[in-house]
Design a protein around this motif. Structure first.
Motif, PDB file in Angstrom:
ATOM      1  N   GLU A  41       0.832  -1.206   0.000  1.00 52.36           N
ATOM      2  CA  GLU A  41       0.000   0.000   0.000  1.00 52.36           C
ATOM      3  C   GLU A  41       0.870   1.262   0.000  1.00 52.36           C
ATOM      4  N   LEU A  42       0.637   2.111  -0.983  1.00 51.31           N
ATOM      5  CA  LEU A  42       1.271   3.425  -1.048  1.00 51.31           C
ATOM      6  C   LEU A  42       0.181   4.468  -0.831  1.00 51.31           C
ATOM      7  N   THR A  43       0.340   5.297   0.212  1.00 52.14           N
ATOM      8  CA  THR A  43      -0.696   6.265   0.576  1.00 52.14           C
ATOM      9  C   THR A  43      -0.173   7.688   0.427  1.00 52.14           C
ATOM     10  N   LEU A  44      -0.948   8.509  -0.249  1.00 54.33           N
ATOM     11  CA  LEU A  44      -0.677   9.939  -0.379  1.00 54.33           C
ATOM     12  C   LEU A  44      -1.782  10.670   0.366  1.00 54.33           C
ATOM     13  N   GLY A  45      -1.384  11.489   1.344  1.00 58.68           N
ATOM     14  CA  GLY A  45      -2.397  12.109   2.172  1.00 58.68           C
ATOM     15  C   GLY A  45      -2.119  13.558   2.479  1.00 58.68           C
ATOM     16  N   VAL A  46      -3.163  14.247   2.898  1.00 62.25           N
ATOM     17  CA  VAL A  46      -3.062  15.604   3.407  1.00 62.25           C
ATOM     18  C   VAL A  46      -3.716  15.631   4.778  1.00 62.25           C
ATOM     19  N   GLY A  47      -3.173  16.462   5.670  1.00 58.31           N
ATOM     20  CA  GLY A  47      -3.693  16.469   7.017  1.00 58.31           C
ATOM     21  C   GLY A  47      -3.527  17.821   7.683  1.00 58.31           C
ATOM     22  N   VAL A  48      -3.957  17.852   8.937  1.00 59.77           N
ATOM     23  CA  VAL A  48      -3.906  19.080   9.712  1.00 59.77           C
ATOM     24  C   VAL A  48      -3.424  18.773  11.118  1.00 59.77           C
ATOM     25  N   LEU A  49      -2.651  19.711  11.675  1.00 57.32           N
ATOM     26  CA  LEU A  49      -2.261  19.695  13.084  1.00 57.32           C
ATOM     27  C   LEU A  49      -3.139  20.743  13.771  1.00 57.32           C
ATOM     28  N   ALA A  80       6.173  13.390   6.504  1.00 58.47           N
ATOM     29  CA  ALA A  80       5.273  14.499   6.238  1.00 58.47           C
ATOM     30  C   ALA A  80       6.001  15.819   6.431  1.00 58.47           C
ATOM     31  N   TYR A  81       5.610  16.801   5.630  1.00 61.60           N
ATOM     32  CA  TYR A  81       6.126  18.169   5.757  1.00 61.60           C
ATOM     33  C   TYR A  81       4.949  19.085   6.022  1.00 61.60           C
ATOM     34  N   SER A  82       5.109  19.978   7.002  1.00 64.83           N
ATOM     35  CA  SER A  82       4.005  20.825   7.435  1.00 64.83           C
ATOM     36  C   SER A  82       4.204  22.276   7.001  1.00 64.83           C
ATOM     37  N   TYR A  83       3.152  22.859   6.453  1.00 66.06           N
ATOM     38  CA  TYR A  83       3.111  24.292   6.156  1.00 66.06           C
ATOM     39  C   TYR A  83       2.298  24.949   7.264  1.00 66.06           C
ATOM     40  N   ASN A  84       2.929  25.824   8.021  1.00 67.44           N
ATOM     41  CA  ASN A  84       2.315  26.356   9.237  1.00 67.44           C
ATOM     42  C   ASN A  84       1.805  27.775   9.050  1.00 67.44           C
ATOM     43  N   VAL A  85       0.650  28.029   9.647  1.00 71.68           N
ATOM     44  CA  VAL A  85       0.009  29.337   9.574  1.00 71.68           C
ATOM     45  C   VAL A  85      -0.204  29.844  10.991  1.00 71.68           C
ATOM     46  N   GLU A  86       0.266  31.065  11.278  1.00 66.82           N
ATOM     47  CA  GLU A  86       0.106  31.644  12.599  1.00 66.82           C
ATOM     48  C   GLU A  86      -1.363  31.937  12.894  1.00 66.82           C
ATOM     49  N   ASN A 194       1.439  17.099  23.477  1.00 72.99           N
ATOM     50  CA  ASN A 194       0.594  16.261  22.624  1.00 72.99           C
ATOM     51  C   ASN A 194       0.419  16.930  21.272  1.00 72.99           C
ATOM     52  N   ILE A 195       0.629  16.164  20.211  1.00 75.02           N
ATOM     53  CA  ILE A 195       0.459  16.670  18.853  1.00 75.02           C
ATOM     54  C   ILE A 195      -0.533  15.765  18.127  1.00 75.02           C
ATOM     55  N   PRO A 196      -1.813  16.123  18.116  1.00 72.36           N
ATOM     56  CA  PRO A 196      -2.799  15.334  17.359  1.00 72.36           C
ATOM     57  C   PRO A 196      -2.665  15.594  15.865  1.00 72.36           C
ATOM     58  N   THR A 197      -3.044  14.600  15.068  1.00 71.95           N
ATOM     59  CA  THR A 197      -3.068  14.750  13.614  1.00 71.95           C
ATOM     60  C   THR A 197      -4.374  14.183  13.067  1.00 71.95           C
ATOM     61  N   ILE A 198      -4.878  14.807  12.030  1.00 67.59           N
ATOM     62  CA  ILE A 198      -6.041  14.313  11.292  1.00 67.59           C
ATOM     63  C   ILE A 198      -5.650  14.278   9.831  1.00 67.59           C
ATOM     64  N   GLN A 199      -5.797  13.117   9.202  1.00 62.48           N
ATOM     65  CA  GLN A 199      -5.317  12.971   7.822  1.00 62.48           C
ATOM     66  C   GLN A 199      -6.324  12.228   6.959  1.00 62.48           C
TER      67      GLN A 199
END
Length: 210
Positions: A41-49, A80-86, A194-199
């Motif tokens: 299985e190869l998974t491509l995903g997008v998520g949010v912190l 994963a690489y995160s793009y962060n918004v203040e 704690n760092i939750p993730t939703i993907q």
């Protein structure tokens, strides 16, 4: 005479029991085998912190999972690489109170993360939508380890994660999965965050059987 009368009284009940036995000789239960199976299985995903009060991270992730059986798999690697918004709170603190961006609270901002997980999938089923379409799905649990790269002085920090998810099958080669996890990260100086993730991801399955 007394025994003959007793037999006459019991005869209708015996006849009814015999008729029911002939009409319903026994019940058989069967569990239908799953229609779709996973292999490579190869998974491509997008998520949010979503949890940090000072920023929100929007990330892209790629992962590879090997499925040993219908119930057990190893998510060998994910990155994963995160793009962060203040957030408005962070902007207000910096503008109105002159809080330095190198403050401890700001050091927990995730830049990227890599990890590996074990996956247990005990639930598989199918359901009908408006009696017109049947979808197949499975629910799974996962647990593993993650290394986070935190920004500025945060450095590299290890963490342990637990989560759950659901997969909806489109075909034997394509499925969609939703993962929700929580990472317990050892941020240094006896500090734990704690760092939750939703993907949400699209999974491509190679070597599948149907």
């Amino acid at each position: 005479m007394r025994y003959a009368l007793l037999l006459l009284l019991l005869a209708p009940g015996l006849a009814l029991a015999q008729a029911e036995a002939l009409e319903n000789p026994g019940t058989t239960s069967a569990v239908q085998d799953r229609l779709y199976r996973m292999n490579h299985e190869l998974t491509l995903g997008v998520g949010v912190l979503p949890a940090d009060a000072y920023y929100k991270g929007y990330y892209a992730q790629v992962s590879y999972t090997y499925h040993f059986s219908d119930n057990f798999a190893w998510q060998v690697g994910r990155g994963a690489y995160s793009y962060n918004v203040e957030t408005g709170l962070r902007s207000q603190l910096e503008r109105d109170f002159g809080v330095a961006p190198t403050a401890t609270a700001f050091e927990d901002e995730v830049e990227w993360m890599v990890g590996s997980d074990l996956v247990f999938s005990p639930f598989y089923g199918k359901t009908a939508i408006l009696n017109s379409k049947v979808i197949h799905f499975e629910a799974f649990l996962l647990g593993g380890a993650t290394v986070f790269k935190l920004n500025r002085e945060g450095g590299f920090r290890p963490g342990a994660n637990l989560g759950l998810g659901i997969r909806v099958f489109k075909s034997d080669t394509v499925s969609f999965r939703l993962d929700v996890t929580n990472n317990v990260v050892f941020a240094g100086a006896s500090r734990i965050i704690n760092i939750p993730t939703i993907q949400l991801g699209t999974a491509l399955n190679f070597g599948a059987t149907e």
